[in-house]
Design a protein around this motif. Structure first.
Motif, PDB file in Angstrom:
ATOM      1  N   PHE A  48      -0.306  -4.053 -38.161  1.00 42.48           N
ATOM      2  CA  PHE A  48       0.320  -3.285 -39.240  1.00 42.48           C
ATOM      3  C   PHE A  48       0.135  -4.058 -40.538  1.00 42.48           C
ATOM      4  CE2 PHE A  48       3.630  -1.968 -42.128  1.00 42.48           C
ATOM      5  CZ  PHE A  48       3.563  -0.582 -42.024  1.00 42.48           C
ATOM      6  N   LEU A  50       1.170  -4.996 -44.194  1.00 46.84           N
ATOM      7  CA  LEU A  50       2.418  -5.019 -44.963  1.00 46.84           C
ATOM      8  C   LEU A  50       2.179  -5.622 -46.340  1.00 46.84           C
ATOM      9  CD1 LEU A  50       5.556  -4.533 -44.416  1.00 46.84           C
ATOM     10  CD2 LEU A  50       5.683  -6.999 -44.085  1.00 46.84           C
ATOM     11  N   SER A  54       8.630  -2.674 -49.314  1.00 45.58           N
ATOM     12  CA  SER A  54       9.604  -1.892 -50.092  1.00 45.58           C
ATOM     13  C   SER A  54       9.471  -0.392 -49.869  1.00 45.58           C
ATOM     14  CB  SER A  54       9.482  -2.214 -51.585  1.00 45.58           C
ATOM     15  OG  SER A  54       8.219  -1.845 -52.079  1.00 45.58           O
ATOM     16  N   PRO A 117       9.055  -1.982 -57.155  1.00 43.78           N
ATOM     17  CA  PRO A 117       8.776  -3.159 -56.324  1.00 43.78           C
ATOM     18  C   PRO A 117       7.482  -2.986 -55.527  1.00 43.78           C
ATOM     19  CG  PRO A 117      10.926  -2.171 -55.776  1.00 43.78           C
ATOM     20  CD  PRO A 117      10.213  -1.214 -56.682  1.00 43.78           C
ATOM     21  N   VAL A 125      -1.613   3.763 -51.839  1.00 47.28           N
ATOM     22  CA  VAL A 125      -1.263   4.328 -50.529  1.00 47.28           C
ATOM     23  C   VAL A 125      -0.404   5.577 -50.698  1.00 47.28           C
ATOM     24  CG1 VAL A 125      -0.099   3.895 -48.322  1.00 47.28           C
ATOM     25  CG2 VAL A 125      -1.524   2.112 -49.357  1.00 47.28           C
ATOM     26  N   VAL A 128       1.765   5.934 -56.096  1.00 51.09           N
ATOM     27  CA  VAL A 128       3.067   5.625 -56.706  1.00 51.09           C
ATOM     28  C   VAL A 128       3.229   6.373 -58.033  1.00 51.09           C
ATOM     29  CG1 VAL A 128       4.106   3.725 -58.019  1.00 51.09           C
ATOM     30  CG2 VAL A 128       3.546   3.414 -55.623  1.00 51.09           C
ATOM     31  N   GLY A 129       4.415   6.878 -58.242  1.00 55.07           N
ATOM     32  CA  GLY A 129       4.647   7.634 -59.470  1.00 55.07           C
ATOM     33  C   GLY A 129       6.071   7.482 -59.961  1.00 55.07           C
ATOM     34  N   ARG A 165       2.671  11.676 -53.784  1.00 53.08           N
ATOM     35  CA  ARG A 165       3.050  10.598 -52.844  1.00 53.08           C
ATOM     36  C   ARG A 165       2.151  10.609 -51.607  1.00 53.08           C
ATOM     37  NH1 ARG A 165       5.110  10.082 -56.853  1.00 53.08           N
ATOM     38  NH2 ARG A 165       7.248   9.577 -57.393  1.00 53.08           N
ATOM     39  N   LEU A 228      19.279   2.953 -60.234  1.00 50.78           N
ATOM     40  CA  LEU A 228      18.850   2.503 -58.907  1.00 50.78           C
ATOM     41  C   LEU A 228      19.559   1.228 -58.479  1.00 50.78           C
ATOM     42  CD1 LEU A 228      15.030   3.180 -59.323  1.00 50.78           C
ATOM     43  CD2 LEU A 228      16.622   4.433 -57.876  1.00 50.78           C
ATOM     44  N   THR A 236      17.353  -1.161 -49.489  1.00 56.66           N
ATOM     45  CA  THR A 236      16.875   0.179 -49.822  1.00 56.66           C
ATOM     46  C   THR A 236      15.356   0.175 -49.898  1.00 56.66           C
ATOM     47  OG1 THR A 236      17.000   2.014 -51.397  1.00 56.66           O
ATOM     48  CG2 THR A 236      17.032  -0.195 -52.335  1.00 56.66           C
ATOM     49  N   ARG A 337       7.629   5.082 -45.254  1.00 57.54           N
ATOM     50  CA  ARG A 337       6.851   5.040 -44.019  1.00 57.54           C
ATOM     51  C   ARG A 337       7.750   4.588 -42.874  1.00 57.54           C
ATOM     52  NH1 ARG A 337       1.236   4.760 -44.476  1.00 57.54           N
ATOM     53  NH2 ARG A 337       1.207   5.291 -42.287  1.00 57.54           N
TER      54      ARG A 337
HETATM   55  C1  FAD Z   1      14.397   0.176 -55.587  1.00 58.03           C
HETATM   56  C2  FAD Z   1      13.090   0.845 -55.289  1.00 58.03           C
HETATM   57  C3  FAD Z   1      12.551   1.719 -56.223  1.00 58.03           C
HETATM   58  C4  FAD Z   1      11.325   2.348 -55.962  1.00 58.03           C
HETATM   59  N1  FAD Z   1      10.829   3.208 -56.907  1.00 58.03           N
HETATM   60  C5  FAD Z   1       9.659   3.849 -56.674  1.00 58.03           C
HETATM   61  C6  FAD Z   1       9.136   4.750 -57.644  1.00 58.03           C
HETATM   62  O1  FAD Z   1       9.700   4.940 -58.708  1.00 58.03           O
HETATM   63  N2  FAD Z   1       7.986   5.391 -57.347  1.00 58.03           N
HETATM   64  C7  FAD Z   1       7.307   5.188 -56.175  1.00 58.03           C
HETATM   65  O2  FAD Z   1       6.248   5.808 -55.977  1.00 58.03           O
HETATM   66  N3  FAD Z   1       7.772   4.320 -55.252  1.00 58.03           N
HETATM   67  C8  FAD Z   1       8.930   3.649 -55.469  1.00 58.03           C
HETATM   68  N4  FAD Z   1       9.429   2.787 -54.530  1.00 58.03           N
HETATM   69  C9  FAD Z   1       8.695   2.590 -53.248  1.00 58.03           C
HETATM   70  C10 FAD Z   1       7.799   1.306 -53.220  1.00 58.03           C
HETATM   71  O3  FAD Z   1       8.200   0.383 -54.175  1.00 58.03           O
HETATM   72  C11 FAD Z   1       6.324   1.643 -53.451  1.00 58.03           C
HETATM   73  O4  FAD Z   1       5.878   2.587 -52.498  1.00 58.03           O
HETATM   74  C12 FAD Z   1       5.442   0.400 -53.354  1.00 58.03           C
HETATM   75  O5  FAD Z   1       4.130   0.703 -53.760  1.00 58.03           O
HETATM   76  C13 FAD Z   1       5.405  -0.214 -51.953  1.00 58.03           C
HETATM   77  O6  FAD Z   1       4.749  -1.471 -52.052  1.00 58.03           O
HETATM   78  P1  FAD Z   1       4.861  -2.559 -50.897  1.00 58.03           P
HETATM   79  O7  FAD Z   1       3.884  -3.648 -51.215  1.00 58.03           O
HETATM   80  O8  FAD Z   1       6.271  -2.986 -50.739  1.00 58.03           O
HETATM   81  O9  FAD Z   1       4.364  -1.723 -49.648  1.00 58.03           O
HETATM   82  P2  FAD Z   1       4.924  -1.790 -48.155  1.00 58.03           P
HETATM   83  O10 FAD Z   1       6.293  -1.203 -48.120  1.00 58.03           O
HETATM   84  O11 FAD Z   1       4.756  -3.148 -47.597  1.00 58.03           O
HETATM   85  O12 FAD Z   1       3.912  -0.780 -47.440  1.00 58.03           O
HETATM   86  C14 FAD Z   1       3.994   0.594 -47.714  1.00 58.03           C
HETATM   87  C15 FAD Z   1       2.847   1.309 -46.978  1.00 58.03           C
HETATM   88  O13 FAD Z   1       1.606   0.907 -47.559  1.00 58.03           O
HETATM   89  C16 FAD Z   1       0.762   0.301 -46.581  1.00 58.03           C
HETATM   90  N5  FAD Z   1       0.067  -0.789 -47.252  1.00 58.03           N
HETATM   91  C17 FAD Z   1       0.621  -1.810 -47.963  1.00 58.03           C
HETATM   92  N6  FAD Z   1      -0.342  -2.601 -48.461  1.00 58.03           N
HETATM   93  C18 FAD Z   1      -1.517  -2.070 -48.062  1.00 58.03           C
HETATM   94  C19 FAD Z   1      -2.882  -2.430 -48.254  1.00 58.03           C
HETATM   95  N7  FAD Z   1      -3.234  -3.518 -48.961  1.00 58.03           N
HETATM   96  N8  FAD Z   1      -3.838  -1.654 -47.686  1.00 58.03           N
HETATM   97  C20 FAD Z   1      -3.509  -0.552 -46.963  1.00 58.03           C
HETATM   98  N9  FAD Z   1      -2.248  -0.167 -46.742  1.00 58.03           N
HETATM   99  C21 FAD Z   1      -1.261  -0.907 -47.289  1.00 58.03           C
HETATM  100  C22 FAD Z   1       1.695  -0.159 -45.474  1.00 58.03           C
HETATM  101  O14 FAD Z   1       0.997  -0.210 -44.236  1.00 58.03           O
HETATM  102  C23 FAD Z   1       2.754   0.919 -45.509  1.00 58.03           C
HETATM  103  O15 FAD Z   1       2.316   2.037 -44.785  1.00 58.03           O
HETATM  104  C24 FAD Z   1      10.638   2.110 -54.757  1.00 58.03           C
HETATM  105  C25 FAD Z   1      11.183   1.217 -53.822  1.00 58.03           C
HETATM  106  C26 FAD Z   1      12.385   0.580 -54.087  1.00 58.03           C
HETATM  107  C27 FAD Z   1      12.937  -0.392 -53.085  1.00 58.03           C
END
Ligand code: FAD
Length: 346
Positions: A48, A50, A54, A117, A125, A128-129, A165, A228, A236, A337
């Motif tokens: 998986f 990661l 977030s 975050p 993926v 993000v918006g 999304r 938030l 969260t 996810r």
């Molecule tokens: C307080 C808060 C506010 C948020 N606000 C928003 C917002 O305004 N808009 C929004 O769109 N999202 C928002 N999010 C969701 C999140 O921040 C985004 O989706 C962010 O891009 C996830 O990044 P991550 O590195 O933590 O991914 P992870 O949570 O680690 O992974 C998310 C998914 O992406 C995949 N993935 C991760 N890295 C890779 C890679 N390099 N290659 C292939 N697949 C990969 C993982 O397998 C998983 O399926 C928010 C989250 C929180 C906690």
């Protein structure tokens, strides 16, 4: 590359829920990523990918395989003669650090996506918006490792098949690709996008012709902070559900009961509705279970107050799904996810 065993997924995700990863490693280069994949392959383990965890929810049983955290760094800037800039960043760079760096350099494009975050590799993926901007508007190309062929490829925006999304990387046919680098197109010319309601209100009495990207970014941060939860204080993953996209007829029907239901045209006679508004109307804002709940100022944001479990959160989410379905016939779908976790809508 060091492989650790039985690593708590609570430590690796912002929900702070889930069991343990049987194996875990963090990779800082393409070579290490290939080594990690070989490690999983030779042992017959699922893997998986990661980022900062977030946008994921793992089950209480954990993950019986190898969790690979992408920590590939590097940022590179280029500017062309037309005043456009291209920034290329490694998948393990923190998204918000990149946003802060670009806006402080006076580059326009990422400011509305401030304070989200996670890592750069994760932004394509789920496309993000926030605040009227999606990352597909900024992406030039995405570099991916094809884990089946062990080859690197450059995906164009069209190849990524972005939607709301959504992207190819979320679908079964995209599971073989790992994002290793992303290139973004930014501009030195002012292109503020302030039509989103909260932003428009924030700048109501401002001469917006003179704004800098940093000022817009600061405004987004202020608005987000008001709405938030602070991920350092509560668990969260942001919005738990997607905003539902429904045919115009369903939207019109709903406005008979909810006159002020916010909705945006979504193409081909469809409308994207505000799930947060519906949840607020149905009394979910601030509602709590024992250890989980809907956030006080943003009901779409499910939170974990501590000492809870994924099964408790899922039971809570399922109650919301049932309630919304009963009242509107709409079936909410998760934005987060959910790994080895059954939700009513999926
Ligand atoms: C307080 C808060 C506010 C948020 N606000 C928003 C917002 O305004 N808009 C929004 O769109 N999202 C928002 N999010 C969701 C999140 O921040 C985004 O989706 C962010 O891009 C996830 O990044 P991550 O590195 O933590 O991914 P992870 O949570 O680690 O992974 C998310 C998914 O992406 C995949 N993935 C991760 N890295 C890779 C890679 N390099 N290659 C292939 N697949 C990969 C993982 O397998 C998983 O399926 C928010 C989250 C929180 C906690």
């Amino acid at each position: 590359m060091r492989v650790l065993t039985n690593v708590s997924l609570q430590e690796l995700t912002t929900f702070r829920l889930g069991g343990v990863a049987r194996f875990f490693c963090s990779v800082t280069s393409l070579e290490e990523l290939r080594d990690a994949l070989a490690y999983a392959r030779t042992r017959g383990l699922p893997f998986f990918i990661l980022g900062k965890g977030s946008n994921v929810l793992f089950s209480d049983d954990g993950f019986d395989g190898l969790v690979i955290r992408i920590n590939i760094r590097g940022r590179h800037y280029e500017e062309d003669s037309k005043g456009d800039a291209r920034v290329t960043a490694g998948a393990g760079e923190l998204w918000d650090d990149l946003v802060a760096e670009t806006v402080s350099q006076g580059l326009w494009g990422m400011e509305n996506l401030s304070a989200i975050p996670g890592t750069v590799g994760a932004v394509p993926v789920q496309n993000v918006g926030a605040y009227g901007v999606e990352v597909r508007d900024l992406i030039d190309w995405v570099e991916v490792l094809d884990t089946k062929e062990n080859t690197l490829h450059i995906f164009s925006v069209a190849d990524c098949e972005f939607g709301y999304r959504e992207s190819i990387f979320k679908r079964p046919e995209g599971q073989q690709y790992i994002v290793t680098r992303v290139a973004f197109r930014l501009s030195t010319y002012p292109i503020p996008k302030l039509s989103y309601r909260d932003l428009a209100a924030y700048f109501e009495n401002t001469d917006t012709g003179r704004l800098t990207p940093k000022e817009v970014s600061d405004a987004v941060r202020t608005i987000r902070n008001r709405k938030l939860p602070d991920v350092t204080e509560v668990g969260t993953a942001g919005s738990f559900f997607k905003n539902p996209v429904v045919p115009e007829q369903v939207y019109k029907e709903l406005t008979r009961w909810f006159e002020y239901l916010p909705a945006h045209p979504h193409g081909e006679g469809m409308y994207k509705l505000s799930a947060a508004y519906l949840l607020e109307q149905f009394g979910w804002k601030g509602r709590r279970g024992e250890h989980v709940g809907c956030w006080d100022t943003q009901p779409l944001c499910l939170v974990h107050y501590g000492d809870g479990s994924t099964s408790e959160l899922i039971a809570f989410a399922n109650t919301i799904i049932e309630d919304v379905k009963e009242r509107t016939t709409i079936i909410l779908e998760p934005e987060v996810r959910c790994i080895d976790v059954e939700l009513r809508s999926v």
